[in-house]
Design an enzyme around this catalytic site. Structure first.
Site, PDB file in Angstrom:
ATOM      1  N   THR A   1      22.626  29.412 126.777  1.00  0.00           N
ATOM      2  CA  THR A   1      21.595  28.431 126.399  1.00  0.00           C
ATOM      3  C   THR A   1      21.556  28.270 124.881  1.00  0.00           C
ATOM      4  OG1 THR A   1      20.307  29.140 128.296  1.00  0.00           O
ATOM      5  CG2 THR A   1      19.137  27.881 126.621  1.00  0.00           C
ATOM      6  N   VAL A   2      21.420  29.370 124.158  1.00  0.00           N
ATOM      7  CA  VAL A   2      21.249  29.269 122.698  1.00  0.00           C
ATOM      8  C   VAL A   2      22.602  29.025 122.013  1.00  0.00           C
ATOM      9  CG1 VAL A   2      20.284  30.339 120.649  1.00  0.00           C
ATOM     10  CG2 VAL A   2      19.287  30.855 122.883  1.00  0.00           C
TER      11      VAL A   2
ATOM     12  N   GLU B   1      15.348  34.245 112.735  1.00  0.00           N
ATOM     13  CA  GLU B   1      14.226  33.320 112.945  1.00  0.00           C
ATOM     14  C   GLU B   1      13.991  33.016 114.423  1.00  0.00           C
ATOM     15  OE1 GLU B   1      12.020  31.516 110.410  1.00  0.00           O
ATOM     16  OE2 GLU B   1      11.132  31.834 112.380  1.00  0.00           O
TER      17      GLU B   1
ATOM     18  N   ILE C   1       9.688  27.863 116.267  1.00  0.00           N
ATOM     19  CA  ILE C   1       8.625  27.891 115.241  1.00  0.00           C
ATOM     20  C   ILE C   1       9.107  28.724 114.044  1.00  0.00           C
ATOM     21  CG2 ILE C   1       6.237  28.569 114.733  1.00  0.00           C
ATOM     22  CD1 ILE C   1       5.635  28.422 117.726  1.00  0.00           C
TER      23      ILE C   1
ATOM     24  N   GLY D   1      13.409  27.248 136.369  1.00  0.00           N
ATOM     25  CA  GLY D   1      14.167  27.806 135.242  1.00  0.00           C
ATOM     26  C   GLY D   1      13.283  28.277 134.093  1.00  0.00           C
TER      27      GLY D   1
ATOM     28  N   GLU E   1      12.956  34.151 134.504  1.00  0.00           N
ATOM     29  CA  GLU E   1      14.205  34.801 134.898  1.00  0.00           C
ATOM     30  C   GLU E   1      14.101  35.281 136.350  1.00  0.00           C
ATOM     31  OE1 GLU E   1      16.796  35.458 132.806  1.00  0.00           O
ATOM     32  OE2 GLU E   1      15.862  34.806 130.937  1.00  0.00           O
TER      33      GLU E   1
ATOM     34  N   ASP F   1       8.621  41.425 126.437  1.00  0.00           N
ATOM     35  CA  ASP F   1       9.242  40.458 125.534  1.00  0.00           C
ATOM     36  C   ASP F   1       8.288  40.111 124.385  1.00  0.00           C
ATOM     37  OD1 ASP F   1      11.343  38.211 125.044  1.00  0.00           O
ATOM     38  OD2 ASP F   1       9.431  37.136 125.154  1.00  0.00           O
TER      39      ASP F   1
ATOM     40  N   LYS G   1       8.758  40.759 120.142  1.00  0.00           N
ATOM     41  CA  LYS G   1       8.517  39.743 119.107  1.00  0.00           C
ATOM     42  C   LYS G   1       7.404  40.189 118.165  1.00  0.00           C
ATOM     43  CE  LYS G   1      10.035  36.121 122.246  1.00  0.00           C
ATOM     44  NZ  LYS G   1       9.624  35.188 123.298  1.00  0.00           N
TER      45      LYS G   1
ATOM     46  N   GLY H   1      14.256  27.674 124.779  1.00  0.00           N
ATOM     47  CA  GLY H   1      15.020  26.496 125.185  1.00  0.00           C
ATOM     48  C   GLY H   1      16.135  26.218 124.193  1.00  0.00           C
TER      49      GLY H   1
HETATM   50  N1  LIG Z   1      17.085  31.095 125.927  1.00  0.00           N
HETATM   51  C1  LIG Z   1      16.127  31.014 125.011  1.00  0.00           C
HETATM   52  O1  LIG Z   1      15.346  30.066 125.010  1.00  0.00           O
HETATM   53  C2  LIG Z   1      15.990  32.069 123.947  1.00  0.00           C
HETATM   54  C3  LIG Z   1      14.945  31.959 123.010  1.00  0.00           C
HETATM   55  C4  LIG Z   1      14.850  32.906 121.992  1.00  0.00           C
HETATM   56  C5  LIG Z   1      15.761  33.936 121.942  1.00  0.00           C
HETATM   57  N2  LIG Z   1      16.753  34.035 122.892  1.00  0.00           N
HETATM   58  C6  LIG Z   1      17.689  35.144 122.776  1.00  0.00           C
HETATM   59  O2  LIG Z   1      18.986  34.602 122.553  1.00  0.00           O
HETATM   60  C7  LIG Z   1      19.969  35.455 123.116  1.00  0.00           C
HETATM   61  C8  LIG Z   1      20.836  34.640 124.071  1.00  0.00           C
HETATM   62  O3  LIG Z   1      20.005  34.105 125.078  1.00  0.00           O
HETATM   63  P1  LIG Z   1      20.506  32.939 126.049  1.00  0.00           P
HETATM   64  O4  LIG Z   1      19.292  32.452 126.749  1.00  0.00           O
HETATM   65  O5  LIG Z   1      21.364  31.966 125.332  1.00  0.00           O
HETATM   66  O6  LIG Z   1      21.381  33.779 127.091  1.00  0.00           O
HETATM   67  P2  LIG Z   1      22.425  33.238 128.154  1.00  0.00           P
HETATM   68  O7  LIG Z   1      22.231  31.787 128.412  1.00  0.00           O
HETATM   69  O8  LIG Z   1      22.390  34.175 129.294  1.00  0.00           O
HETATM   70  O9  LIG Z   1      23.823  33.392 127.384  1.00  0.00           O
HETATM   71  C9  LIG Z   1      24.398  34.629 127.126  1.00  0.00           C
HETATM   72  C10 LIG Z   1      25.809  34.408 126.658  1.00  0.00           C
HETATM   73  O10 LIG Z   1      26.394  35.672 126.376  1.00  0.00           O
HETATM   74  C11 LIG Z   1      27.677  35.707 126.959  1.00  0.00           C
HETATM   75  N3  LIG Z   1      28.056  37.094 127.237  1.00  0.00           N
HETATM   76  C12 LIG Z   1      27.493  37.951 128.104  1.00  0.00           C
HETATM   77  N4  LIG Z   1      28.145  39.126 128.076  1.00  0.00           N
HETATM   78  C13 LIG Z   1      29.131  38.992 127.173  1.00  0.00           C
HETATM   79  C14 LIG Z   1      30.142  39.830 126.707  1.00  0.00           C
HETATM   80  N5  LIG Z   1      30.284  41.073 127.168  1.00  0.00           N
HETATM   81  N6  LIG Z   1      30.992  39.366 125.754  1.00  0.00           N
HETATM   82  C15 LIG Z   1      30.868  38.106 125.291  1.00  0.00           C
HETATM   83  N7  LIG Z   1      29.917  37.265 125.689  1.00  0.00           N
HETATM   84  C16 LIG Z   1      29.063  37.702 126.633  1.00  0.00           C
HETATM   85  C17 LIG Z   1      27.582  34.878 128.207  1.00  0.00           C
HETATM   86  O11 LIG Z   1      28.884  34.459 128.593  1.00  0.00           O
HETATM   87  P3  LIG Z   1      29.131  33.419 129.811  1.00  0.00           P
HETATM   88  O12 LIG Z   1      28.542  32.114 129.372  1.00  0.00           O
HETATM   89  O13 LIG Z   1      30.607  33.342 129.928  1.00  0.00           O
HETATM   90  O14 LIG Z   1      28.453  34.007 131.000  1.00  0.00           O
HETATM   91  C18 LIG Z   1      26.697  33.738 127.706  1.00  0.00           C
HETATM   92  O15 LIG Z   1      27.488  32.742 127.103  1.00  0.00           O
HETATM   93  C19 LIG Z   1      19.201  36.599 123.775  1.00  0.00           C
HETATM   94  O16 LIG Z   1      19.100  37.676 122.877  1.00  0.00           O
HETATM   95  C20 LIG Z   1      17.828  36.000 124.011  1.00  0.00           C
HETATM   96  O17 LIG Z   1      16.805  36.979 124.064  1.00  0.00           O
HETATM   97  C21 LIG Z   1      16.877  33.130 123.880  1.00  0.00           C
END
Ligand SMILES: NC(=O)c1ccc[n+]([C@@H]2O[C@H](COP(=O)([O-])OP(=O)(O)OC[C@H]3O[C@@H](n4cnc5c(N)ncnc54)[C@H](OP(=O)(O)O)[C@@H]3O)[C@@H](O)[C@H]2O)c1
Length: 431
Positions: free
Chosen positions: A19-20, A133, A140, A191, A194, A205, A209, A306
């Protein structure tokens, strides 16, 4: 139109393309020229990594490696860690990158809440920056506001709705009158939650933060163990309806306060007045209120999660690093972060909302009143709701200002009675 300065390109390695990470790549591709002008040098994607190379992602992949940690040893200037998790590959990558003198940007609150001080020291000893950030409240810019903006006066308190999933669930429970479990299921289907929602609904969580915001606001090392955490699983539609009758709304808050030179950090459901700024943060949004003493109170709200909002915060960090912006991780040199001296949160005083589910038999109310009085808890108002015959009755009380430990003592005694059918509920009421 100014062109990038003659400085070399700023090479960006991105680990995690979910996602990010996906949002960051898309923004760099779509707005690379403008962002390069802002950075004063060309921003260039040097490499990417994720788990599955063949996954359809909606953008072209170049510079792929299946070994994310290798990005921390390559020729990138900055590594963007967007994999997640407080240990494992994310931690290895961040440590490798910092040790190899590469800047790091991450959205990983779990990693920083647990290892923030050590990582900040590692960054500083290698002369690079570690920016986060996106980790605190998604889009924000609260980290920047606390780290660089609100620094002239001591901060008294930071209070935030920092988890969009919980806020979405509470908002839906209020508008539809449905129970927690049902709304959670719907949030998962949409969605917003989780498959395993524990970290969100249990308050973990928000605690991650809050630990980061506390560090920047109060100049202390992040200390997750000093955060008292309660989630929203036990909130019922009754609580929400009663709150509304009293002119309040229930929100999951992360609260860090200065109390006689110590810091009190808590995550808990709280009743906030319906007209307050925090009460009006709805759905999946986040909101943060900062009491900056003589400088005043400041309220920030917006999207806390998001693709686009989170990527926006990550991009801001990348551009700041590329242009040589501020370098301390938590707003001051890591060696000068004080050890957090935790306040005894149980001394915190407020009015409390109490709910008891009791058998409708004579003497129950009198016995509850007696036990509250014995613990020094005095009641300001009370509502008793009848139910169908044979069903437990809800008794709701609002207390005068009382210390948390007194209320807990009374509720422990009351909850032991066989006339009380569920664990009594206590929620602080924000003044
Ligand atoms: N989603 C949000 O809105 C949000 C907001 C604030 C902070 N965050 C933080 O941002 C971070 C990422 O979140 P996300 O929501 O983007 O997670 P996500 O959608 O689950 O994406 C995780 C990514 O990591 C990859 N990955 C997992 N294991 C791996 C490995 N061993 N080696 C290399 N890549 C690997 C996955 O690969 P594949 O794509 O191939 O499966 C995927 O691309 C987290 O720390 C989360 O807490 C997220």
């Amino acid at each position: 139109m100014t062109s990038p300065s003659p400085k070399g390109a700023f090479r960006i390695a991105i680990a995690g393309l979910g996602t990010v990470g996906g949002g960051v790549v898309k923004a760099l591709v779509a707005r690379g020229d403008e962002l390069s002008r802002r950075a004063g040098r060309k921003l260039e994607i040097a490499g990417v990594s994720a788990r599955d190379k063949d996954k359809a992602r909606g953008f072209e992949i170049s510079g792929w490696t299946g070994d994310a940690v290798s990005l921390g040893k390559g020729d990138a200037d900055i590594v963007v860690e967007l994999i997640g998790g407080d240990e494992g590959i994310a931690r290895q990558l961040v440590e490798t990158a910092l040790s190899n003198k590469k800047h790091v940007v991450t959205a990983n609150k779990a990693l920083l809440a647990k290892h923030g001080l050590a990582l900040a020291k590692l960054a500083e000893s290698n002369g690079v920056t570690l920016k986060f950030e996106a980790a605190a409240a998604g889009g924000i810019p609260i980290v920047k506001a606390l780290r660089e903006g609100l620094i002239a006066q001591p901060i008294n308190a930071v209070k935030g709705i920092l988890n969009g999933t919980c806020n979405y669930i509470l908002t839906e429970m209020e508008s539809s009158g449905r129970a927690f479990a049902e709304v959670l299921k719907e949030a998962q289907a949409k969605g917003y939650a989780e498959a395993d929602p524990t970290l969100d609904v249990g308050g973990g969580d928000t605690a991650h933060k809050l630990a980061l915001l506390t560090s920047i606001a109060f100049g202390t090392a992040p200390d997750l163990n000093a955060v008292a955490v309660d989630g929203i699983e036990h909130i019922t539609p009754d609580d929400i309806a009663f709150a509304s009758e009293f002119g309040f709304r229930i929100k999951l808050l992360g609260v860090a306060k200065r109390v006689s030179g110590q810091i009190d950090q808590k995550v808990h459901p709280a009743m906030v007045r319906v007209r307050s700024a925090l009460a009006n943060v709805s759905g999946a949004a986040n909101g943060v209120l900062v009491d900056a003493g003589e400088a005043g109170s400041f309220f920030f709200s917006g999207r806390g999660a998001g693709e686009a909002p989170t990527a926006s915060a990550v991009i801001a960090d990348i551009v700041e690093a590329a242009s040589g912006g501020p370098s301390t991780v938590f707003g001051r040199p890591a060696d000068s972060l004080a050890r957090l001296d935790p306040a005894d949160g149980k001394q915190a005083v407020s009015p409390w909302y109490l709910r008891f589910e009791v058998l409708d038999v004579p003497g129950v109310l009198a016995s509850i009143a007696t036990q509250l009085a014995e613990a020094g808890v005095s009641i300001e108002s009370m509502i008793q709701r009848g139910r169908a015959p044979g069903e437990p009755v809800a008794i709701v009380m609002i207390t005068h200002e009382t210390a948390q430990h007194s209320v807990e003592r009374a509720l422990k005694a009351i909850g032991a009675s066989d006339k009380v059918r569920a664990k009594p509920c206590m929620i602080p009421m924000e003044s």
